[in-house]
Design a protein around this motif. Structure first.
Motif, PDB file in Angstrom:
ATOM      1  N   SER A 281       0.825  -1.205   0.000  1.00  0.00           N
ATOM      2  CA  SER A 281       0.000   0.000   0.000  1.00  0.00           C
ATOM      3  C   SER A 281       0.861   1.258   0.000  1.00  0.00           C
ATOM      4  O   SER A 281       0.495   2.269  -0.615  1.00  0.00           O
ATOM      5  CB  SER A 281      -0.935   0.000   1.207  1.00  0.00           C
ATOM      6  OG  SER A 281      -0.227   0.004   2.428  1.00  0.00           O
ATOM      7  N   SER A 282       2.019   1.213   0.663  1.00  0.00           N
ATOM      8  CA  SER A 282       2.913   2.375   0.670  1.00  0.00           C
ATOM      9  C   SER A 282       3.503   2.637  -0.710  1.00  0.00           C
ATOM     10  O   SER A 282       3.600   3.787  -1.152  1.00  0.00           O
ATOM     11  CB  SER A 282       4.030   2.168   1.699  1.00  0.00           C
ATOM     12  OG  SER A 282       3.516   2.107   3.008  1.00  0.00           O
ATOM     13  N   VAL A 283       3.897   1.573  -1.386  1.00  0.00           N
ATOM     14  CA  VAL A 283       4.403   1.723  -2.756  1.00  0.00           C
ATOM     15  C   VAL A 283       3.319   2.310  -3.655  1.00  0.00           C
ATOM     16  O   VAL A 283       3.563   3.233  -4.449  1.00  0.00           O
ATOM     17  CB  VAL A 283       4.880   0.358  -3.307  1.00  0.00           C
ATOM     18  CG1 VAL A 283       5.157   0.468  -4.816  1.00  0.00           C
ATOM     19  CG2 VAL A 283       6.124  -0.105  -2.571  1.00  0.00           C
ATOM     20  N   LEU A 284       2.094   1.808  -3.516  1.00  0.00           N
ATOM     21  CA  LEU A 284       0.992   2.297  -4.343  1.00  0.00           C
ATOM     22  C   LEU A 284       0.710   3.773  -4.073  1.00  0.00           C
ATOM     23  O   LEU A 284       0.522   4.561  -5.006  1.00  0.00           O
ATOM     24  CB  LEU A 284      -0.253   1.464  -4.071  1.00  0.00           C
ATOM     25  CG  LEU A 284      -1.496   1.801  -4.907  1.00  0.00           C
ATOM     26  CD1 LEU A 284      -1.214   1.560  -6.389  1.00  0.00           C
ATOM     27  CD2 LEU A 284      -2.679   0.956  -4.449  1.00  0.00           C
ATOM     28  N   VAL A 290       3.188  10.661  -7.093  1.00  0.00           N
ATOM     29  CA  VAL A 290       4.491  11.178  -7.495  1.00  0.00           C
ATOM     30  C   VAL A 290       4.380  12.332  -8.497  1.00  0.00           C
ATOM     31  O   VAL A 290       5.238  13.231  -8.530  1.00  0.00           O
ATOM     32  CB  VAL A 290       5.362  10.040  -8.061  1.00  0.00           C
ATOM     33  CG1 VAL A 290       4.854   9.588  -9.435  1.00  0.00           C
ATOM     34  CG2 VAL A 290       6.821  10.456  -8.117  1.00  0.00           C
ATOM     35  N   ALA A 291       3.347  12.355  -9.320  1.00  0.00           N
ATOM     36  CA  ALA A 291       3.215  13.412 -10.329  1.00  0.00           C
ATOM     37  C   ALA A 291       2.444  14.619  -9.813  1.00  0.00           C
ATOM     38  O   ALA A 291       2.293  15.617 -10.527  1.00  0.00           O
ATOM     39  CB  ALA A 291       2.530  12.855 -11.577  1.00  0.00           C
ATOM     40  N   ASN A 292       1.991  14.554  -8.585  1.00  0.00           N
ATOM     41  CA  ASN A 292       1.178  15.631  -8.021  1.00  0.00           C
ATOM     42  C   ASN A 292       2.040  16.453  -7.060  1.00  0.00           C
ATOM     43  O   ASN A 292       2.660  15.902  -6.142  1.00  0.00           O
ATOM     44  CB  ASN A 292      -0.014  15.032  -7.269  1.00  0.00           C
ATOM     45  CG  ASN A 292      -1.048  16.067  -6.880  1.00  0.00           C
ATOM     46  OD1 ASN A 292      -0.732  17.233  -6.652  1.00  0.00           O
ATOM     47  ND2 ASN A 292      -2.299  15.644  -6.783  1.00  0.00           N
ATOM     48  N   GLN A 293       2.102  17.735  -7.229  1.00  0.00           N
ATOM     49  CA  GLN A 293       2.960  18.583  -6.414  1.00  0.00           C
ATOM     50  C   GLN A 293       2.210  19.306  -5.297  1.00  0.00           C
ATOM     51  O   GLN A 293       2.783  20.142  -4.593  1.00  0.00           O
ATOM     52  CB  GLN A 293       3.667  19.620  -7.307  1.00  0.00           C
ATOM     53  CG  GLN A 293       4.565  19.003  -8.357  1.00  0.00           C
ATOM     54  CD  GLN A 293       5.603  18.069  -7.770  1.00  0.00           C
ATOM     55  OE1 GLN A 293       6.282  18.424  -6.792  1.00  0.00           O
ATOM     56  NE2 GLN A 293       5.728  16.872  -8.338  1.00  0.00           N
ATOM     57  N   GLU A 295       0.292  19.940  -1.677  1.00  0.00           N
ATOM     58  CA  GLU A 295       0.755  19.653  -0.317  1.00  0.00           C
ATOM     59  C   GLU A 295       0.301  18.278   0.165  1.00  0.00           C
ATOM     60  O   GLU A 295       1.083  17.534   0.765  1.00  0.00           O
ATOM     61  CB  GLU A 295       0.240  20.726   0.651  1.00  0.00           C
ATOM     62  CG  GLU A 295       0.732  20.533   2.086  1.00  0.00           C
ATOM     63  CD  GLU A 295       0.178  21.596   3.023  1.00  0.00           C
ATOM     64  OE1 GLU A 295       0.740  21.783   4.104  1.00  0.00           O
ATOM     65  OE2 GLU A 295      -0.836  22.236   2.663  1.00  0.00           O
ATOM     66  N   GLU A 296      -0.945  17.931  -0.082  1.00  0.00           N
ATOM     67  CA  GLU A 296      -1.465  16.637   0.367  1.00  0.00           C
ATOM     68  C   GLU A 296      -0.718  15.488  -0.297  1.00  0.00           C
ATOM     69  O   GLU A 296      -0.419  14.470   0.336  1.00  0.00           O
ATOM     70  CB  GLU A 296      -2.963  16.535   0.093  1.00  0.00           C
ATOM     71  CG  GLU A 296      -3.821  17.390   0.993  1.00  0.00           C
ATOM     72  CD  GLU A 296      -3.877  16.833   2.416  1.00  0.00           C
ATOM     73  OE1 GLU A 296      -4.291  15.693   2.600  1.00  0.00           O
ATOM     74  OE2 GLU A 296      -3.476  17.565   3.342  1.00  0.00           O
ATOM     75  N   ALA A 297      -0.403  15.625  -1.575  1.00  0.00           N
ATOM     76  CA  ALA A 297       0.320  14.571  -2.295  1.00  0.00           C
ATOM     77  C   ALA A 297       1.736  14.434  -1.755  1.00  0.00           C
ATOM     78  O   ALA A 297       2.255  13.327  -1.593  1.00  0.00           O
ATOM     79  CB  ALA A 297       0.337  14.874  -3.791  1.00  0.00           C
ATOM     80  N   ALA A 298       2.376  15.567  -1.472  1.00  0.00           N
ATOM     81  CA  ALA A 298       3.723  15.527  -0.890  1.00  0.00           C
ATOM     82  C   ALA A 298       3.702  14.834   0.474  1.00  0.00           C
ATOM     83  O   ALA A 298       4.620  14.088   0.822  1.00  0.00           O
ATOM     84  CB  ALA A 298       4.273  16.938  -0.769  1.00  0.00           C
ATOM     85  N   ALA A 299       2.636  15.083   1.244  1.00  0.00           N
ATOM     86  CA  ALA A 299       2.509  14.432   2.546  1.00  0.00           C
ATOM     87  C   ALA A 299       2.328  12.930   2.383  1.00  0.00           C
ATOM     88  O   ALA A 299       2.869  12.139   3.173  1.00  0.00           O
ATOM     89  CB  ALA A 299       1.334  15.031   3.309  1.00  0.00           C
ATOM     90  N   ARG A 300       1.582  12.496   1.378  1.00  0.00           N
ATOM     91  CA  ARG A 300       1.412  11.064   1.130  1.00  0.00           C
ATOM     92  C   ARG A 300       2.744  10.408   0.811  1.00  0.00           C
ATOM     93  O   ARG A 300       3.034   9.299   1.272  1.00  0.00           O
ATOM     94  CB  ARG A 300       0.426  10.827  -0.023  1.00  0.00           C
ATOM     95  CG  ARG A 300      -1.006  11.213   0.294  1.00  0.00           C
ATOM     96  CD  ARG A 300      -1.947  10.704  -0.781  1.00  0.00           C
ATOM     97  NE  ARG A 300      -3.238  11.354  -0.677  1.00  0.00           N
ATOM     98  CZ  ARG A 300      -3.630  12.390  -1.385  1.00  0.00           C
ATOM     99  NH1 ARG A 300      -2.808  12.903  -2.297  1.00  0.00           N
ATOM    100  NH2 ARG A 300      -4.831  12.930  -1.222  1.00  0.00           N
ATOM    101  N   ARG A 301       3.576  11.088   0.026  1.00  0.00           N
ATOM    102  CA  ARG A 301       4.890  10.532  -0.302  1.00  0.00           C
ATOM    103  C   ARG A 301       5.763  10.463   0.948  1.00  0.00           C
ATOM    104  O   ARG A 301       6.490   9.483   1.153  1.00  0.00           O
ATOM    105  CB  ARG A 301       5.562  11.380  -1.387  1.00  0.00           C
ATOM    106  CG  ARG A 301       4.865  11.282  -2.747  1.00  0.00           C
ATOM    107  CD  ARG A 301       5.725  11.876  -3.855  1.00  0.00           C
ATOM    108  NE  ARG A 301       5.898  13.320  -3.720  1.00  0.00           N
ATOM    109  CZ  ARG A 301       5.039  14.219  -4.172  1.00  0.00           C
ATOM    110  NH1 ARG A 301       3.935  13.835  -4.788  1.00  0.00           N
ATOM    111  NH2 ARG A 301       5.277  15.510  -4.045  1.00  0.00           N
ATOM    112  N   LEU A 303       4.808  10.122   4.076  1.00  0.00           N
ATOM    113  CA  LEU A 303       4.340   9.035   4.937  1.00  0.00           C
ATOM    114  C   LEU A 303       4.657   7.678   4.323  1.00  0.00           C
ATOM    115  O   LEU A 303       5.015   6.733   5.041  1.00  0.00           O
ATOM    116  CB  LEU A 303       2.841   9.181   5.179  1.00  0.00           C
ATOM    117  CG  LEU A 303       2.412  10.430   5.948  1.00  0.00           C
ATOM    118  CD1 LEU A 303       0.903  10.489   6.066  1.00  0.00           C
ATOM    119  CD2 LEU A 303       3.057  10.490   7.327  1.00  0.00           C
ATOM    120  N   ALA A 304       4.531   7.575   3.009  1.00  0.00           N
ATOM    121  CA  ALA A 304       4.844   6.314   2.337  1.00  0.00           C
ATOM    122  C   ALA A 304       6.316   5.961   2.500  1.00  0.00           C
ATOM    123  O   ALA A 304       6.669   4.801   2.754  1.00  0.00           O
ATOM    124  CB  ALA A 304       4.477   6.405   0.856  1.00  0.00           C
TER     125      ALA A 304
END
Length: 319
Positions: A281-284, A290-293, A295-301, A303-304
């Motif tokens: 799930s972390s890899v997914l 990865v293509a989203n810049q 803030e929420e997407a950066a936080a997901r990366r 945490l992953a």
């Protein structure tokens, strides 16, 4: 299972144990609500985990009747609750979060309800996030299958599908009474005789999953865990945090606790399956963001990455 009455005939009907860590202002509101909304004989025990915000002075100065345990270090949620449970004198024991407000005599109502249900070993009440929103408390046993449903987001695909929704009872609106696997930890009411049979919380859980383990042991001992909307409380933090607000350290601690639970109740095979779920799930999550810049997407990366580092190298984040 037959058991003696849960009656409230002694000098203390319920011991209310509250573990606090740097929640001074909302702790005050919680204690005031208990005093105003609870008429049955009770005691309040606050266990403070080395707060730095003046919580200890607040309790000493404004609530002299509260039994206070002030720890020099943060001992964790399970261990701190155990400190309170060990000195509790009540016929019943209530674990209550400090970010809750008691509404409409909720504790008294739940004590009366529990007295009428001798087969119940742990009871939870309805929890509101605000005046109109019911929080989806309680959940199914967090085994490998249910863990996968949550981690891969499958439980959100169809709340009307009992199979996909089963991990968090997503097809249930919390307006009806129901037997559950796990009563959420912000309000857990347990009769003393059940506590004496099952024992303290497992201190292997620093924070998270301790309520799942306790409820599992209560159910294994022959009692039911039940949610009832008979009474209501307000949960001030019920709305949760955005992904950007979640600290990597606590995110990994939650996963670590779930792994401890899997090892304890599902053995090495369950532990392996849980680790594979978290890695996958972390890899997914990382790949999908990865293509989203934003803030929420950066936080997901973030945490992953923290999750993968922990599960592949056992390295825990410090922040």
């Amino acid at each position: 299972m037959t058991s003696p009455s849960h009656g409230t005939q002694s000098e203390c009907a319920v011991s209310i144990v509250i573990v606090n860590w740097n929640t001074r202002d909302i702790l005050r509101d919680c204690l005031i609500s208990i005093s105003r909304q609870t008429r049955k004989p009770h005691e309040v025990i606050v266990v403070d985990n080395a707060s730095s915000d003046g919580s200890v002075d607040l309790v000493r100065d404004e609530f002299p009747d509260v039994r206070l345990i002030a720890n020099d270090t943060n001992r964790g949620f399970a261990a701190a609750n155990n400190q309170g449970l060990e000195i509790a004198r009540g016929d019943n024991l209530l674990l209550l979060n400090p970010d809750t407000i008691i509404l409409d005599d909720a504790i008294d109502t739940m004590l009366d309800w529990l007295d009428q249900h001798p087969d119940v070993g742990c009871a939870g009440c309805q929890v509101l996030e605000d005046e109109t929103t019911i929080q989806r408390t309680c959940f199914a046993d967090p085994g490998p299958g249910n863990l996968a449903l949550i981690e891969f987001g499958l439980h959100r695909l169809s709340r009307r599908n009992p199979l996909l929704a089963r991990a968090e009872y997503g097809d249930w609106d919390r307006r009806s009474q129901r037997e559950v696997d796990v009563v959420s930890g912000m309000f857990m009411l347990v009769p003393r005789h059940v506590f004496e049979a099952v024992g303290l919380l497992d201190e292997a859980f620093f924070v998270y999953s301790e309520e799942a383990d306790w409820c599992r042991r209560i159910r294994d001992a022959g009692w039911k865990c039940v949610f009832t909307p008979t009474a209501r409380i307000l949960h001030l933090e019920g709305g949760g945090k955005s992904t950007a607000q979640i600290r990597s350290r606590m995110y990994v601690q939650m996963q670590k606790s779930k792994m401890i639970y899997l090892r304890k109740h599902y053995g090495l095979w369950g532990l392996f399956r849980g680790r594979m779920v978290f890695v996958g799930s972390s890899v997914l999550r990382f790949v999908m963001s990865v293509a989203n810049q934003r803030e929420e997407a950066a936080a997901r990366r973030r945490l992953a990455r923290a999750s993968l580092r922990y599960h592949l190298t056992s390295q825990e984040p410090t922040e």
